[in-house]
Design a protein around this motif. Structure first.
Motif, PDB file in Angstrom:
ATOM      1  N   ALA A 178       0.852  -1.190   0.000  1.00 12.99           N
ATOM      2  CA  ALA A 178       0.000   0.000   0.000  1.00 12.99           C
ATOM      3  C   ALA A 178       0.885   1.236   0.000  1.00 12.99           C
ATOM      4  O   ALA A 178       1.901   1.277   0.697  1.00 12.99           O
ATOM      5  N   SER A 179       0.462   2.235  -0.757  1.00  8.22           N
ATOM      6  CA  SER A 179       1.249   3.454  -0.856  1.00  8.22           C
ATOM      7  C   SER A 179       0.342   4.672  -0.904  1.00  8.22           C
ATOM      8  O   SER A 179      -0.807   4.606  -1.343  1.00  8.22           O
ATOM      9  N   LYS A 180       0.900   5.792  -0.489  1.00  7.95           N
ATOM     10  CA  LYS A 180       0.162   7.050  -0.572  1.00  7.95           C
ATOM     11  C   LYS A 180      -0.034   7.509  -2.015  1.00  7.95           C
ATOM     12  O   LYS A 180      -0.747   8.481  -2.258  1.00  7.95           O
ATOM     13  N   ASP A 181       0.586   6.802  -2.986  1.00  5.72           N
ATOM     14  CA  ASP A 181       0.343   7.134  -4.394  1.00  5.72           C
ATOM     15  C   ASP A 181      -1.003   6.605  -4.889  1.00  5.72           C
ATOM     16  O   ASP A 181      -1.396   6.865  -6.031  1.00  5.72           O
ATOM     17  N   GLY A 182      -1.714   5.852  -4.024  1.00  5.95           N
ATOM     18  CA  GLY A 182      -3.057   5.387  -4.364  1.00  5.95           C
ATOM     19  C   GLY A 182      -3.113   4.164  -5.251  1.00  5.95           C
ATOM     20  O   GLY A 182      -4.195   3.780  -5.708  1.00  5.95           O
ATOM     21  N   LYS A 183      -1.959   3.507  -5.480  1.00  6.73           N
ATOM     22  CA  LYS A 183      -1.914   2.383  -6.412  1.00  6.73           C
ATOM     23  C   LYS A 183      -1.250   1.164  -5.758  1.00  6.73           C
ATOM     24  O   LYS A 183      -0.016   1.030  -5.797  1.00  6.73           O
ATOM     25  N   PRO A 184      -2.053   0.276  -5.173  1.00  6.18           N
ATOM     26  CA  PRO A 184      -1.480  -0.947  -4.597  1.00  6.18           C
ATOM     27  C   PRO A 184      -0.764  -1.760  -5.673  1.00  6.18           C
ATOM     28  O   PRO A 184      -1.201  -1.804  -6.824  1.00  6.18           O
ATOM     29  N   MET A 185       0.335  -2.401  -5.283  1.00  5.55           N
ATOM     30  CA  MET A 185       1.111  -3.196  -6.228  1.00  5.55           C
ATOM     31  C   MET A 185       1.222  -4.638  -5.748  1.00  5.55           C
ATOM     32  O   MET A 185       1.364  -4.896  -4.561  1.00  5.55           O
ATOM     33  N   LEU A 186       1.176  -5.554  -6.712  1.00  2.94           N
ATOM     34  CA  LEU A 186       1.331  -6.978  -6.439  1.00  2.94           C
ATOM     35  C   LEU A 186       2.665  -7.441  -6.993  1.00  2.94           C
ATOM     36  O   LEU A 186       3.035  -7.100  -8.123  1.00  2.94           O
ATOM     37  N   ARG A 187       3.397  -8.233  -6.193  1.00  4.10           N
ATOM     38  CA  ARG A 187       4.708  -8.721  -6.590  1.00  4.10           C
ATOM     39  C   ARG A 187       4.863 -10.203  -6.260  1.00  4.10           C
ATOM     40  O   ARG A 187       4.174 -10.724  -5.392  1.00  4.10           O
ATOM     41  N   TRP A 191       7.714  -7.363 -10.066  1.00  2.00           N
ATOM     42  CA  TRP A 191       6.417  -6.700 -10.186  1.00  2.00           C
ATOM     43  C   TRP A 191       5.488  -7.515 -11.070  1.00  2.00           C
ATOM     44  O   TRP A 191       5.875  -7.952 -12.160  1.00  2.00           O
ATOM     45  N   ILE A 192       4.276  -7.746 -10.612  1.00  2.00           N
ATOM     46  CA  ILE A 192       3.266  -8.448 -11.396  1.00  2.00           C
ATOM     47  C   ILE A 192       2.255  -7.461 -11.960  1.00  2.00           C
ATOM     48  O   ILE A 192       1.901  -7.502 -13.130  1.00  2.00           O
ATOM     49  N   GLY A 193       1.779  -6.545 -11.129  1.00  2.00           N
ATOM     50  CA  GLY A 193       0.806  -5.587 -11.633  1.00  2.00           C
ATOM     51  C   GLY A 193       0.388  -4.578 -10.594  1.00  2.00           C
ATOM     52  O   GLY A 193       0.749  -4.667  -9.414  1.00  2.00           O
ATOM     53  N   THR A 194      -0.377  -3.600 -11.044  1.00  2.00           N
ATOM     54  CA  THR A 194      -0.839  -2.490 -10.216  1.00  2.00           C
ATOM     55  C   THR A 194      -2.352  -2.421 -10.267  1.00  2.00           C
ATOM     56  O   THR A 194      -2.938  -2.495 -11.350  1.00  2.00           O
ATOM     57  N   PHE A 195      -2.984  -2.284  -9.121  1.00  2.00           N
ATOM     58  CA  PHE A 195      -4.446  -2.162  -9.045  1.00  2.00           C
ATOM     59  C   PHE A 195      -4.825  -0.686  -9.094  1.00  2.00           C
ATOM     60  O   PHE A 195      -4.477   0.075  -8.188  1.00  2.00           O
ATOM     61  N   GLU A 196      -5.520  -0.287 -10.134  1.00  2.00           N
ATOM     62  CA  GLU A 196      -5.833   1.121 -10.346  1.00  2.00           C
ATOM     63  C   GLU A 196      -7.324   1.370 -10.186  1.00  2.00           C
ATOM     64  O   GLU A 196      -8.142   0.670 -10.768  1.00  2.00           O
ATOM     65  N   GLY A 197      -7.663   2.382  -9.381  1.00  2.00           N
ATOM     66  CA  GLY A 197      -9.074   2.699  -9.177  1.00  2.00           C
ATOM     67  C   GLY A 197      -9.320   3.606  -7.991  1.00  2.00           C
ATOM     68  O   GLY A 197     -10.308   4.332  -7.951  1.00  2.00           O
ATOM     69  N   HIS A 198      -8.422   3.603  -7.009  1.00  2.00           N
ATOM     70  CA  HIS A 198      -8.580   4.487  -5.852  1.00  2.00           C
ATOM     71  C   HIS A 198      -8.296   5.937  -6.242  1.00  2.00           C
ATOM     72  O   HIS A 198      -7.497   6.215  -7.141  1.00  2.00           O
ATOM     73  N   GLY A 250      -6.626  -8.610 -12.104  1.00  2.00           N
ATOM     74  CA  GLY A 250      -6.431  -7.212 -11.734  1.00  2.00           C
ATOM     75  C   GLY A 250      -7.701  -6.398 -11.707  1.00  2.00           C
ATOM     76  O   GLY A 250      -7.672  -5.219 -11.361  1.00  2.00           O
ATOM     77  N   GLY A 251      -8.823  -6.996 -12.075  1.00  2.00           N
ATOM     78  CA  GLY A 251     -10.079  -6.256 -12.132  1.00  2.00           C
ATOM     79  C   GLY A 251     -10.659  -5.947 -10.765  1.00  2.00           C
ATOM     80  O   GLY A 251     -10.472  -6.699  -9.808  1.00  2.00           O
ATOM     81  N   GLU A 252     -11.361  -4.833 -10.673  1.00  2.00           N
ATOM     82  CA  GLU A 252     -12.041  -4.465  -9.438  1.00  2.00           C
ATOM     83  C   GLU A 252     -13.342  -5.248  -9.325  1.00  2.00           C
ATOM     84  O   GLU A 252     -14.178  -5.218 -10.221  1.00  2.00           O
ATOM     85  N   GLU A 253     -13.531  -5.950  -8.211  1.00  2.00           N
ATOM     86  CA  GLU A 253     -14.730  -6.751  -8.016  1.00  2.00           C
ATOM     87  C   GLU A 253     -15.793  -6.022  -7.207  1.00  2.00           C
ATOM     88  O   GLU A 253     -16.986  -6.231  -7.402  1.00  2.00           O
ATOM     89  N   LEU A 254     -15.342  -5.171  -6.278  1.00  2.00           N
ATOM     90  CA  LEU A 254     -16.279  -4.586  -5.332  1.00  2.00           C
ATOM     91  C   LEU A 254     -15.673  -3.323  -4.741  1.00  2.00           C
ATOM     92  O   LEU A 254     -14.469  -3.251  -4.514  1.00  2.00           O
ATOM     93  N   SER A 255     -16.516  -2.331  -4.487  1.00  2.00           N
ATOM     94  CA  SER A 255     -16.082  -1.125  -3.798  1.00  2.00           C
ATOM     95  C   SER A 255     -17.082  -0.838  -2.680  1.00  2.00           C
ATOM     96  O   SER A 255     -18.281  -0.689  -2.932  1.00  2.00           O
ATOM     97  N   ILE A 256     -16.581  -0.795  -1.447  1.00  2.00           N
ATOM     98  CA  ILE A 256     -17.451  -0.650  -0.281  1.00  2.00           C
ATOM     99  C   ILE A 256     -17.260   0.744   0.317  1.00  2.00           C
ATOM    100  O   ILE A 256     -16.188   1.060   0.845  1.00  2.00           O
ATOM    101  N   PRO A 257     -18.282   1.604   0.241  1.00  2.00           N
ATOM    102  CA  PRO A 257     -18.145   2.961   0.776  1.00  2.00           C
ATOM    103  C   PRO A 257     -18.161   2.993   2.297  1.00  2.00           C
ATOM    104  O   PRO A 257     -18.854   2.209   2.944  1.00  2.00           O
ATOM    105  N   HIS A 258     -17.378   3.896   2.863  1.00  2.00           N
ATOM    106  CA  HIS A 258     -17.334   4.145   4.297  1.00  2.00           C
ATOM    107  C   HIS A 258     -17.580   5.635   4.546  1.00  2.00           C
ATOM    108  O   HIS A 258     -17.670   6.430   3.610  1.00  2.00           O
ATOM    109  N   LYS A 259     -17.645   6.000   5.824  1.00  2.00           N
ATOM    110  CA  LYS A 259     -17.901   7.391   6.167  1.00  2.00           C
ATOM    111  C   LYS A 259     -16.625   8.169   6.458  1.00  2.00           C
ATOM    112  O   LYS A 259     -16.675   9.367   6.763  1.00  2.00           O
ATOM    113  N   HIS A 260     -15.488   7.484   6.385  1.00  2.00           N
ATOM    114  CA  HIS A 260     -14.222   8.152   6.652  1.00  2.00           C
ATOM    115  C   HIS A 260     -13.103   7.349   5.992  1.00  2.00           C
ATOM    116  O   HIS A 260     -13.357   6.345   5.322  1.00  2.00           O
ATOM    117  N   ILE A 261     -11.853   7.773   6.179  1.00  2.00           N
ATOM    118  CA  ILE A 261     -10.697   7.099   5.607  1.00  2.00           C
ATOM    119  C   ILE A 261     -10.621   5.658   6.118  1.00  2.00           C
ATOM    120  O   ILE A 261     -10.709   5.416   7.322  1.00  2.00           O
TER     121      ILE A 261
END
Length: 329
Positions: free
Chosen positions: A36-45, A52-59, A92-103
């Motif tokens: 996890a990184s503050k760049d908003g792009k989790p990476m899988l290795r 490096w295998i790939g980057t999950f993009e969507g956040h 690498g696809g996004e399956e689900l996004s769960i909203p919260h009320k804070h970080i």
């Protein structure tokens, strides 16, 4: 062998600080590492080489927490965009996004990957049924500060969390009731549950403490020459590693607290440390935006390491050349 020096593998690719990491269990394809990184792009290795295998993009904000299930088929992330996301770790696809009320600061899968625990800056923990994610199955209230980390253990019947309120708490995962609370003189920066669930490791201030995960009786506590942000216990419980504000990685004896080795490699404070599932290496993530992989037994032939003699560590820089692109569309 006396001249052998630690040779960390440096995993580049993130553009901002690395704040959390997690390993899968050992699979047919070895094991995997997510960061996890503050760049908003989790990476899988690939976990044993750092490739490096790939980057999950969507956040749309900094990613604070990540998880990967035991089989390395699903990944999860929690971010400053107030969402926890579930990813297909193969495509690498996004399956689900769960909203919260804070970080969302922390995410963790149940053993069968059917549920996700999340820890949030609204001071609450939640468990979500991933087949029916419209609302949380259980909500845990009691912390008086933001949640830093949370983990399932004891066959998913318990949840452990640490918080800015200077406590570590254990919860009944079925009903959200608090079972036990440990109070510290400063904020516990990280917690870890050993693979078999027997030992709870806590990094707080300049100490690393170990607790019986069932009785919460203290087993050991040792001081470290730095503020410690993260600590990890070797599965066989002979040594532990930790890192923090002085940029050093420390390897210490679990029974005596004696410093066995210390290494510098990062150029910023160390935020997260974890042993691989086979115990052959440990990974660290830093303010400098890199992950580094370190050998548990220096000089052993393993992964990309070869014996290197001489007074100066040689870094093997692992650039993000794709084995498989897994960025979501």
């Amino acid at each position: 062998m006396a001249n052998l020096r630690q040779t960390p593998l440096t995993c580049s690719g993130h553009t901002r600080p690395v704040v959390h990491l997690a390993f899968s269990d050992i699979t047919e394809s070895s094991y995997f590492l997510i960061s996890a990184s503050k760049d908003g792009k989790p990476m899988l290795r690939q976990g044993d080489t750092g490739d490096w295998i790939g980057t999950f993009e969507g956040h749309k904000g900094a990613v604070w927490g990540v998880a990967i299930n035991k089989e390395a088929t699903k990944a999860a992330s929690g971010a400053a965009d107030f969402h926890a996301k579930i990813w297909d770790a193969v495509s690498g696809g996004e399956e689900l996004s769960i909203p919260h009320k804070h970080i969302v600061k922390s995410v963790h899968f149940s053993a069968d990957s059917s549920q996700l625990a999340t820890g949030c800056n609204d001071k609450k923990l939640r468990i979500w049924d991933l087949s029916k994610p419209e609302e949380a199955v259980v909500e845990f209230a009691g912390h008086t500060g933001g949640i830093k980390h949370c983990y399932f253990y004891r066959n998913d019947t318990r949840l452990v969390s640490c918080s800015d309120d200077k406590t570590v708490r254990v919860w009944d995962a079925s009903n959200g009731k608090e079972i036990e609370k440990l109070e510290f003189s400063c904020v516990p920066n990280s917690v870890e549950i050993s693979p078999e669930g027997g030992v709870l490791t806590v990094a707080a201030g300049n100490t690393v403490s170990f607790w019986n995960a069932e009785s919460l009786q203290k087993l050991n506590e040792f001081k470290v020459p730095s503020i410690v942000n993260s600590a990890s216990l070797l599965p066989e419980k002979s040594i532990f590693v930790c890192g923090g504000d002085d940029l050093k990685m420390y390897k210490m004896d679990y029974q005596t607290g004696q410093e066995l080795e210390s290494f510098k490699g990062h150029f910023g404070p160390i935020h997260c440390v974890r042993f691989s599932p086979d115990g052959e290496l440990y990974a660290s993530g830093s303010e400098d935006g890199t992950l580094r992989l370190w050998q548990t037994t220096v000089g052993k032939t393993y992964g990309l390491w070869k014996c290197v003699e001489g007074p100066t560590p040689v870094e093997n820089n692992i650039q993000p050349t794709a084995l498989q692109e897994v960025a979501a569309n």
